[in-house]
Design a protein around this motif. Structure first.
Motif, PDB file in Angstrom:
ATOM      1  N   ASP A   1       0.791  -1.242   0.000  1.00 24.01           N
ATOM      2  CA  ASP A   1       0.000   0.000   0.000  1.00 24.01           C
ATOM      3  C   ASP A   1       0.818   1.283   0.000  1.00 24.01           C
ATOM      4  O   ASP A   1       0.324   2.330   0.436  1.00 24.01           O
ATOM      5  CB  ASP A   1      -0.965   0.042   1.198  1.00 24.01           C
ATOM      6  N   ASP A   2       2.034   1.241  -0.470  1.00 25.47           N
ATOM      7  CA  ASP A   2       2.830   2.468  -0.498  1.00 25.47           C
ATOM      8  C   ASP A   2       3.733   2.493  -1.717  1.00 25.47           C
ATOM      9  O   ASP A   2       4.428   1.518  -2.003  1.00 25.47           O
ATOM     10  CB  ASP A   2       3.692   2.578   0.762  1.00 25.47           C
ATOM     11  N   ALA A   3       3.712   3.624  -2.427  1.00 34.53           N
ATOM     12  CA  ALA A   3       4.587   3.807  -3.583  1.00 34.53           C
ATOM     13  C   ALA A   3       5.676   4.832  -3.324  1.00 34.53           C
ATOM     14  O   ALA A   3       6.561   5.023  -4.158  1.00 34.53           O
ATOM     15  CB  ALA A   3       3.755   4.261  -4.791  1.00 34.53           C
ATOM     16  N   ALA A   4       5.642   5.473  -2.149  1.00 29.59           N
ATOM     17  CA  ALA A   4       6.578   6.559  -1.863  1.00 29.59           C
ATOM     18  C   ALA A   4       7.953   6.049  -1.451  1.00 29.59           C
ATOM     19  O   ALA A   4       8.974   6.708  -1.705  1.00 29.59           O
ATOM     20  CB  ALA A   4       6.018   7.468  -0.774  1.00 29.59           C
ATOM     21  N   ALA A   5       8.004   4.904  -0.783  1.00 27.08           N
ATOM     22  CA  ALA A   5       9.287   4.335  -0.374  1.00 27.08           C
ATOM     23  C   ALA A   5       9.910   3.633  -1.576  1.00 27.08           C
ATOM     24  O   ALA A   5       9.441   2.585  -2.015  1.00 27.08           O
ATOM     25  CB  ALA A   5       9.098   3.347   0.770  1.00 27.08           C
ATOM     26  N   THR A   6      10.945   4.232  -2.127  1.00 29.45           N
ATOM     27  CA  THR A   6      11.564   3.681  -3.322  1.00 29.45           C
ATOM     28  C   THR A   6      13.030   3.380  -3.079  1.00 29.45           C
ATOM     29  O   THR A   6      13.679   3.998  -2.237  1.00 29.45           O
ATOM     30  CB  THR A   6      11.443   4.657  -4.507  1.00 29.45           C
ATOM     31  N   GLY A   7      13.554   2.432  -3.824  1.00 35.04           N
ATOM     32  CA  GLY A   7      14.951   2.061  -3.720  1.00 35.04           C
ATOM     33  C   GLY A   7      15.209   0.815  -4.527  1.00 35.04           C
ATOM     34  O   GLY A   7      14.268   0.093  -4.895  1.00 35.04           O
ATOM     35  N   PRO A   8      16.460   0.516  -4.816  1.00 34.08           N
ATOM     36  CA  PRO A   8      16.782  -0.645  -5.648  1.00 34.08           C
ATOM     37  C   PRO A   8      16.435  -1.978  -5.011  1.00 34.08           C
ATOM     38  O   PRO A   8      16.353  -2.991  -5.710  1.00 34.08           O
ATOM     39  CB  PRO A   8      18.292  -0.507  -5.860  1.00 34.08           C
ATOM     40  N   ASN A   9      16.212  -1.989  -3.694  1.00 34.05           N
ATOM     41  CA  ASN A   9      15.858  -3.238  -3.004  1.00 34.05           C
ATOM     42  C   ASN A   9      14.476  -3.164  -2.363  1.00 34.05           C
ATOM     43  O   ASN A   9      14.181  -3.869  -1.404  1.00 34.05           O
ATOM     44  CB  ASN A   9      16.913  -3.582  -1.946  1.00 34.05           C
ATOM     45  N   ILE A  10      13.591  -2.298  -2.911  1.00 26.98           N
ATOM     46  CA  ILE A  10      12.231  -2.143  -2.377  1.00 26.98           C
ATOM     47  C   ILE A  10      11.205  -2.469  -3.453  1.00 26.98           C
ATOM     48  O   ILE A  10      11.220  -1.884  -4.538  1.00 26.98           O
ATOM     49  CB  ILE A  10      11.990  -0.711  -1.864  1.00 26.98           C
ATOM     50  N   SER A  11      10.307  -3.394  -3.134  1.00 28.41           N
ATOM     51  CA  SER A  11       9.181  -3.721  -4.017  1.00 28.41           C
ATOM     52  C   SER A  11       7.908  -3.143  -3.408  1.00 28.41           C
ATOM     53  O   SER A  11       7.625  -3.366  -2.224  1.00 28.41           O
ATOM     54  CB  SER A  11       9.034  -5.244  -4.166  1.00 28.41           C
ATOM     55  N   ASN A  12       7.148  -2.421  -4.218  1.00 26.27           N
ATOM     56  CA  ASN A  12       5.923  -1.765  -3.750  1.00 26.27           C
ATOM     57  C   ASN A  12       4.712  -2.542  -4.253  1.00 26.27           C
ATOM     58  O   ASN A  12       4.493  -2.645  -5.463  1.00 26.27           O
ATOM     59  CB  ASN A  12       5.875  -0.327  -4.253  1.00 26.27           C
ATOM     60  N   LEU A  13       3.932  -3.092  -3.336  1.00 24.32           N
ATOM     61  CA  LEU A  13       2.789  -3.937  -3.669  1.00 24.32           C
ATOM     62  C   LEU A  13       1.515  -3.112  -3.497  1.00 24.32           C
ATOM     63  O   LEU A  13       1.096  -2.802  -2.379  1.00 24.32           O
ATOM     64  CB  LEU A  13       2.769  -5.170  -2.768  1.00 24.32           C
ATOM     65  N   LEU A  14       0.898  -2.734  -4.614  1.00 19.91           N
ATOM     66  CA  LEU A  14      -0.199  -1.770  -4.627  1.00 19.91           C
ATOM     67  C   LEU A  14      -1.485  -2.399  -5.155  1.00 19.91           C
ATOM     68  O   LEU A  14      -1.454  -3.406  -5.869  1.00 19.91           O
ATOM     69  CB  LEU A  14       0.182  -0.567  -5.490  1.00 19.91           C
ATOM     70  N   PHE A  15      -2.617  -1.757  -4.838  1.00 15.89           N
ATOM     71  CA  PHE A  15      -3.924  -2.296  -5.209  1.00 15.89           C
ATOM     72  C   PHE A  15      -4.838  -1.204  -5.767  1.00 15.89           C
ATOM     73  O   PHE A  15      -4.713  -0.028  -5.411  1.00 15.89           O
ATOM     74  CB  PHE A  15      -4.602  -2.940  -3.996  1.00 15.89           C
ATOM     75  N   ALA A  16      -5.764  -1.605  -6.629  1.00 16.60           N
ATOM     76  CA  ALA A  16      -6.778  -0.691  -7.168  1.00 16.60           C
ATOM     77  C   ALA A  16      -8.030  -0.813  -6.302  1.00 16.60           C
ATOM     78  O   ALA A  16      -9.064  -1.338  -6.727  1.00 16.60           O
ATOM     79  CB  ALA A  16      -7.078  -1.027  -8.625  1.00 16.60           C
ATOM     80  N   GLU A  17      -7.924  -0.318  -5.067  1.00 13.45           N
ATOM     81  CA  GLU A  17      -9.041  -0.434  -4.116  1.00 13.45           C
ATOM     82  C   GLU A  17     -10.309   0.221  -4.632  1.00 13.45           C
ATOM     83  O   GLU A  17     -11.422  -0.231  -4.314  1.00 13.45           O
ATOM     84  CB  GLU A  17      -8.656   0.205  -2.779  1.00 13.45           C
ATOM     85  N   HIS A  18     -10.149   1.283  -5.414  1.00 15.47           N
ATOM     86  CA  HIS A  18     -11.320   1.999  -5.917  1.00 15.47           C
ATOM     87  C   HIS A  18     -12.141   1.137  -6.873  1.00 15.47           C
ATOM     88  O   HIS A  18     -13.372   1.263  -6.926  1.00 15.47           O
ATOM     89  CB  HIS A  18     -10.902   3.297  -6.593  1.00 15.47           C
ATOM     90  N   GLU A  19     -11.465   0.253  -7.628  1.00 15.05           N
ATOM     91  CA  GLU A  19     -12.191  -0.600  -8.573  1.00 15.05           C
ATOM     92  C   GLU A  19     -13.054  -1.623  -7.835  1.00 15.05           C
ATOM     93  O   GLU A  19     -14.222  -1.830  -8.176  1.00 15.05           O
ATOM     94  CB  GLU A  19     -11.210  -1.297  -9.509  1.00 15.05           C
ATOM     95  N   GLY A  20     -12.478  -2.282  -6.839  1.00 19.04           N
ATOM     96  CA  GLY A  20     -13.267  -3.231  -6.054  1.00 19.04           C
ATOM     97  C   GLY A  20     -14.376  -2.538  -5.287  1.00 19.04           C
ATOM     98  O   GLY A  20     -15.491  -3.068  -5.157  1.00 19.04           O
TER      99      GLY A  20
END
Length: 359
Positions: free
Chosen positions: A143-162
Motif C-alpha cells: 500500500d505504499d509507492a513513496a518508499a523507493t529504492g533498488p531493493n524495495i518492491s511496492n505492492l499496490l492495489f486498485a481499491e477503488h475498482e473493487g
C-alpha cells in the motif's frame, strides 16, 4: 491498510535470541516490538534450505479479521509451498513512534531475515531508511509507492475498482435508497475506497443518499483498531435511515457489523471475505466484501524471491490482474451477481473508468 502508530511495544525474540543483540535506536524512549501470542512468531524448527522471512504487521496484527490477516494468509501459504527456513512476525502497537517502526524492521534485517515485508503505508518512511542501511536485503511494502529504492518492491492495489463493485451492490440491495461508508482514518488511501464506493452506488441509483464518516484524522490512526468507534459511527447511519454500510476501517469494522446486526441492516466487509472471518455471531450481516488480495501479493513476492526474480518498484493488483474483487459467501448477492459481473467486465475493458479520488 495503512496507519501510523506510536508508543511502546513488547520485545519478542526468536531463534535462540538471534535478534536480542540488536540495539534500540532513534528516539527518547526505547522502541520495542511484539509478536501476538499464537501468531506463529517463528517456525518451530528451521530447515536447512530456503529463506528466512520477516514480516512487520500494521496495528492489529494477525487476528484482525481483515487487512493483516490477509497478509498472514499469504505468509502461511508460503510456509507450506516454498520451504521457508524460518519466519518472524512482529506487530505494531497503538501510539508508537517512527523510531519503533524503524527498530522493528532493523531487528529483522539484522537478525538475518531476508526478505522483509512491511504491511501498510505507515512503514513508508521507516522502510525507506532501513532498506538503505541493508542494501543486500530485499524489502517489500504493501500500500505504499513513496518508499523507493533498488531493493524495495511496492505492492499496490486498485481499491477503488473493487469498491465500485460493492458500491453497486449496496445500491442494489438497499431498500431505503440510503447507504453509508465508514472509513478508519481520513487519508488518501481510504479515500480511494470512498471514491469507488460512491461512484458504483451512483451508477445504479443516481439519487441514492450516501453518508460518510471517518473515525479519526491523521496523525491519530487508532481509527483502524477501535471497534467501539466503528459501532457508534455505523449505528448513527442506521438510526438516520441507512440500511447498508460499507467499512474500510480495519479492526474497527467489527463494530460496524455489530451495529448492522442490532439495526437489522446489512454491512459490507473489506480486504478479507468477512462473511468468513468476522465473529460468528455477525457473519450473517455481511452481504459481501471488497476483497483486496494482500495474500496473493505477499505470496507472489516471496515466490519471486525464491526464484531470484524480485523486481523493485510498483506492482499493481487491479481487477484485471485479479487483485481486487467482491465476495459471494452466503449467497446474499446471488440475485445481482450478473449485474456486478457486467460492471466488472466494463471496468476491465476500460469502458468504465473508476475515480480514485473523492470530489
Amino acid at each position: 491498510m495503512l496507519r501510523n502508530r506510536f508508543g511502546r511495544l513488547t520485545v519478542a525474540v526468536v531463534a535462540g535470541g538471534m535478534l536480542m543483540g540488536a540495539a534500540a535506536c532513534g528516539g527518547s524512549e526505547e522502541p520495542t516490538t511484539s509478536a501476538k501470542p499464537g501468531a506463529g512468531a517463528s517456525s518451530a524448527a528451521p530447515q536447512e534450505k530456503g529463506p528466512k522471512v520477516g514480516l512487520a504487521y500494521d496495528i492489529g496484527g494477525r487476528g484482525d479479521q481483515s487487512f493483516n490477516d490477509a497478509a498472514a494468509a499469504g505468509l502461511d501459504k508460503a510456509k507450506t509451498e516454498l520451504s521457508l527456513a524460518d519466519t518472524k512476525e512482529l506487530e505494531a502497537g497503538s501510539g508508537e513512534t517512527e523510531a519503533a517502526k524503524e527498530e522493528r524492521l532493523r531487528l529483522l534485517a539484522q537478525g538475518g531475515y531476508n526478505p522483509v515485508i512491511a504491511i501498510g503505508f505507515a512503514y513508508s518512511a521507516s522502510l525507506k531508511k532501513v532498506a538503505a542501511e541493508f542494501p543486500d536485503v530485499k524489502f517489500a511494502i504493501v500500500d505504499d509507492a513513496a518508499a523507493t529504492g533498488p531493493n524495495i518492491s511496492n505492492l499496490l492495489f486498485a481499491e477503488h475498482e473493487g469498491s465500485y463493485l460493492v458500491g453497486a451492490a449496496a445500491a442494489l440491495k438497499s431498500k431505503k435508497e440510503h447507504i453509508g461508508f465508514v472509513g478508519g482514518v481520513q487519508v488518501p488511501l481510504i479515500q480511494k475506497f470512498q471514491a469507488g464506493f460512491y461512484a458504483g452506488a451512483k451508477k445504479i441509483k443516481p439519487d441514492i443518499q450516501i453518508d460518510v464518516k471517518y473515525l479519526t484524522q491523521p496523525p491519530d490512526f487508532t481509527g483502524f483498531n477501535d471497534p467501539a468507534k466503528g459501532k457508534t459511527a455505523a449505528q448513527g447511519m442506521f438510526d438516520a435511515g441507512a440500511d447498508v454500510v460499507y467499512h474500510a476501517a480495519g479492526g474497527s469494522g467489527g463494530g460496524v457489523f455489530e451495529a448492522a446486526k442490532a439495526a437489522k441492516g446489512l454491512a459490507i466487509g473489506v480486504d478479507s471475505d468477512q462473511a468468513k472471518t468476522a465473529a460468528a455471531d455477525v457473519q450473517g450481516v455481511v452481504v459481501t466484501s471488497m476483497i483486496k488480495k494482500v495474500d496473493v501479493a505477499v505470496f507472489d513476492f516471496l515466490k519471486s524471491f525464491t526464484s531470484n526474480s524480485v523486481k523493485a518498484g510498483n506492482t499493481v493488483y487491479d481487477l484485471k490482474a485479479g487483485g481486487v474483487d467482491y465476495s459471494t459467501t452466503g449467497g446474499q448477492i446471488d440475485d445481482i451477481k450478473t449485474q456486478l459481473d457486467e460492471l466488472k467486465q466494463k471496468i476491465i475493458s476500460g469502458e468504465i473508468s473508476v475515480p480514485d479520488k473523492t470530489a
